[in-house]
Write an enzyme that holds these catalytic residues in place. Structure first.
Site, PDB file in Angstrom:
ATOM      1  CD  GLU A  64      -0.822   0.868   3.597  1.00 48.45           C
ATOM      2  OE1 GLU A  64      -1.176   2.016   3.275  1.00 48.45           O
ATOM      3  OE2 GLU A  64      -0.929   0.405   4.752  1.00 48.45           O
ATOM      4  CG  ASP A  82     -13.977   5.891  12.909  1.00 49.55           C
ATOM      5  OD1 ASP A  82     -13.761   5.273  11.854  1.00 49.55           O
ATOM      6  OD2 ASP A  82     -13.235   6.807  13.329  1.00 49.55           O
ATOM      7  CE  LYS A 119       0.359   1.741  14.699  1.00 54.07           C
ATOM      8  NZ  LYS A 119       0.640   2.876  13.838  1.00 54.07           N
TER       9      LYS A 119
HETATM   10  N1  PSU Z   1      -2.984   1.697  10.874  1.00 51.90           N
HETATM   11  C1  PSU Z   1      -1.658   1.696  11.087  1.00 51.90           C
HETATM   12  N2  PSU Z   1      -0.860   2.245  10.155  1.00 51.90           N
HETATM   13  C2  PSU Z   1      -1.363   2.758   8.976  1.00 51.90           C
HETATM   14  C3  PSU Z   1      -2.761   2.747   8.759  1.00 51.90           C
HETATM   15  C4  PSU Z   1      -3.530   2.208   9.750  1.00 51.90           C
HETATM   16  O1  PSU Z   1      -1.196   1.209  12.111  1.00 51.90           O
HETATM   17  O2  PSU Z   1      -0.598   3.232   8.143  1.00 51.90           O
HETATM   18  C5  PSU Z   1      -3.322   3.293   7.465  1.00 51.90           C
HETATM   19  C6  PSU Z   1      -3.480   2.148   6.448  1.00 51.90           C
HETATM   20  O3  PSU Z   1      -3.287   2.662   5.147  1.00 51.90           O
HETATM   21  C7  PSU Z   1      -4.915   1.731   6.650  1.00 51.90           C
HETATM   22  C8  PSU Z   1      -5.584   3.062   6.910  1.00 51.90           C
HETATM   23  O4  PSU Z   1      -5.478   1.070   5.542  1.00 51.90           O
HETATM   24  O5  PSU Z   1      -4.636   3.794   7.693  1.00 51.90           O
HETATM   25  C9  PSU Z   1      -6.907   2.938   7.626  1.00 51.90           C
HETATM   26  O6  PSU Z   1      -7.481   4.189   7.719  1.00 51.90           O
HETATM   27  P1  PSU Z   1      -8.987   4.376   8.246  1.00 51.90           P
HETATM   28  O7  PSU Z   1      -8.950   3.970   9.703  1.00 51.90           O
HETATM   29  O8  PSU Z   1      -9.288   5.812   8.039  1.00 51.90           O
HETATM   30  O9  PSU Z   1      -9.840   3.443   7.461  1.00 51.90           O
HETATM   31 MN    MN Z   2     -12.582   5.786  10.005  1.00 48.04          MN
END
Ligand code: PSU
Ligand code: MN
Length: 371
Positions: A55, A169, A190
């Site tokens: 990614e 969320d 995390k």
């Molecule tokens: N969690 C991490 N590191 C990251 C991300 C999430 O520990 O880099 C990034 C990844 O690209 C993941 C995105 O797909 O954030 C998820 O974002 P959201 O929670 O807005 O869906």
């Molecule tokens: Mn989100």
């Protein structure tokens, strides 16, 4: 959006792709006219060689330039050294690119946070406006499956946020995994997120989840999350057998000067599972943090736990919680210095994504060798 007629047409086309076309229709002409696959990735895919998708949000938003460029190159090198072809995925000037060359990687890294963080919902907009997009797990899954990539390495995936029952969320990474037959290799989730709810939601989405050489689901910075992993795998070969080989090979035969016939050859399926069963759901292999990084990881984790307790005590909830936690973890680990936690966090993020790249490549190679 200042939509010109051509950008509306592009928007229409890509929306149609998302709605009506199976991502596995890799030989679809319309898809191939929109997406640019690098020669190395194309060649590897058509010869059944191991390919690992990567990614790009981690490059644009995960760390500053030029550290991000260096890390992206190192991660690609690890994939190559372990016998697979890296396919970093991003949208450049509206063109979804599967596999970036050096110049494209440099451009993406140097643009940093000015590149739009692109989740699945954002793909059509970024393409239609000829924008630059760094793909999150959900958008990367979409493009990787479009060309038939089966293994995807990342750091941590998005999940169910704490208080999601009020805020709703929940990362679209989880729903994308639920409908995309790709194996994602991550260091878990995390602990700033709600890990038990994330596992429940993955179950709802029918995603197979296994911890790698562990009985417990890892929490990114620590080996243990307090949650038993739904399943366990102990080798790249185990993982490959769960995934199952993609036997869809394209054969081009040049039988006449201007005549090209495209034949799809499906070999019999013997020993593999998800693919053999034609399951359309994804797989998550969660790899615990390597022992040599656990000290740095524990430091960040204990600060996170303390920040979480404080948030509860001070009744910080909803969308105020994540910014509160991040700021508090900064303070707790670095005193007044923001640089210290950014450093620690980045060091561990880099270490983890590199470790995942190593294991993901071994899985992709084992998959390519399945007979
Ligand atoms: N969690 C991490 N590191 C990251 C991300 C999430 O520990 O880099 C990034 C990844 O690209 C993941 C995105 O797909 O954030 C998820 O974002 P959201 O929670 O807005 O869906
Ligand atoms: Mn989100």
């Amino acid at each position: 959006m200042a939509a010109s007629s051509s950008s509306s047409a592009a928007l229409y086309r890509i929306s149609n792709l998302q709605n009506h076309i199976s991502p596995l229709e890799a030989n679809n002409k319309q898809l191939r006219s929109i997406v640019k696959t690098s020669p190395q990735v194309s060649e590897a895919l058509s010869n059944g060689r191991a390919v690992v998708a990567l990614e790009s949000t981690i490059i644009s938003h995960g760390m500053p330039y030029p550290q991000n460029l260096q890390t992206a190159k190192e991660v690609e090198s690890i994939v190559r050294e372990n016998g697979a072809v890296p396919a970093t995925i991003a949208i450049l000037n509206g063109v979804p690119c599967i596999g970036l060359n050096e110049e494209e990687l440099e451009r993406l890294a140097s643009l940093g946070k000015s590149v739009q963080k692109t989740a699945g919902r954002d793909i059509a907009y970024v393409v239609a406006t000829r924008g630059n997009g760094a793909t999150t797990v959900s958008a990367t899954l979409f493009f990787a499956s479009m060309v038939g990539i089966q293994v995807f390495v990342t750091g941590g995936i998005g999940g169910v946020h704490r208080h999601a029952n009020q805020t709703m969320d929940i990362s679209s990474d989880l729903t994308a995994l639920g409908r995309t037959p790709i194996a994602v290799i991550s260091a878990g989730v995390k602990s700033i997120l709600d890990i038990p709810k994330t596992l429940e939601y993955l179950e709802t989405q029918e995603v197979y989840v296994a911890a790698y050489k562990s009985d417990e689901f890892p929490a990114f910075f620590t080996e243990k999350s307090g949650c038993k992993a739904p399943s366990r795998v102990d080798s790249p070969e185990d993982c490959a057998r769960v995934i199952g080989k993609c036997r869809l090979c394209l054969k081009f035969s040049f039988s006449y000067k201007y005549f090209i016939s495209l034949t799809t050859v499906r070999k019999p399926l013997l020993s593999d599972a998800n693919k053999k069963l034609n399951r359309q759901a994804g797989i998550l292999f969660a790899v615990p943090i390597p022992k040599q990084h656990s000290a740095a990881g524990n430091l960040i984790e204990s600060a996170t736990q303390r920040a979480l307790t404080e948030a509860r005590e001070q009744n910080v909830t909803g969308n105020a919680e994540t910014p509160f936690l991040l700021a508090r973890v900064n303070e707790l680990t670095g005193g007044t210095s923001l640089a210290a936690i950014e450093f620690l966090d980045t060091v561990s993020d880099i270490a983890l994504v590199k470790n995942n790249a190593l294991i993901g490549s071994q899985i992709a190679v084992a998959l390519s060798q399945l007979t």
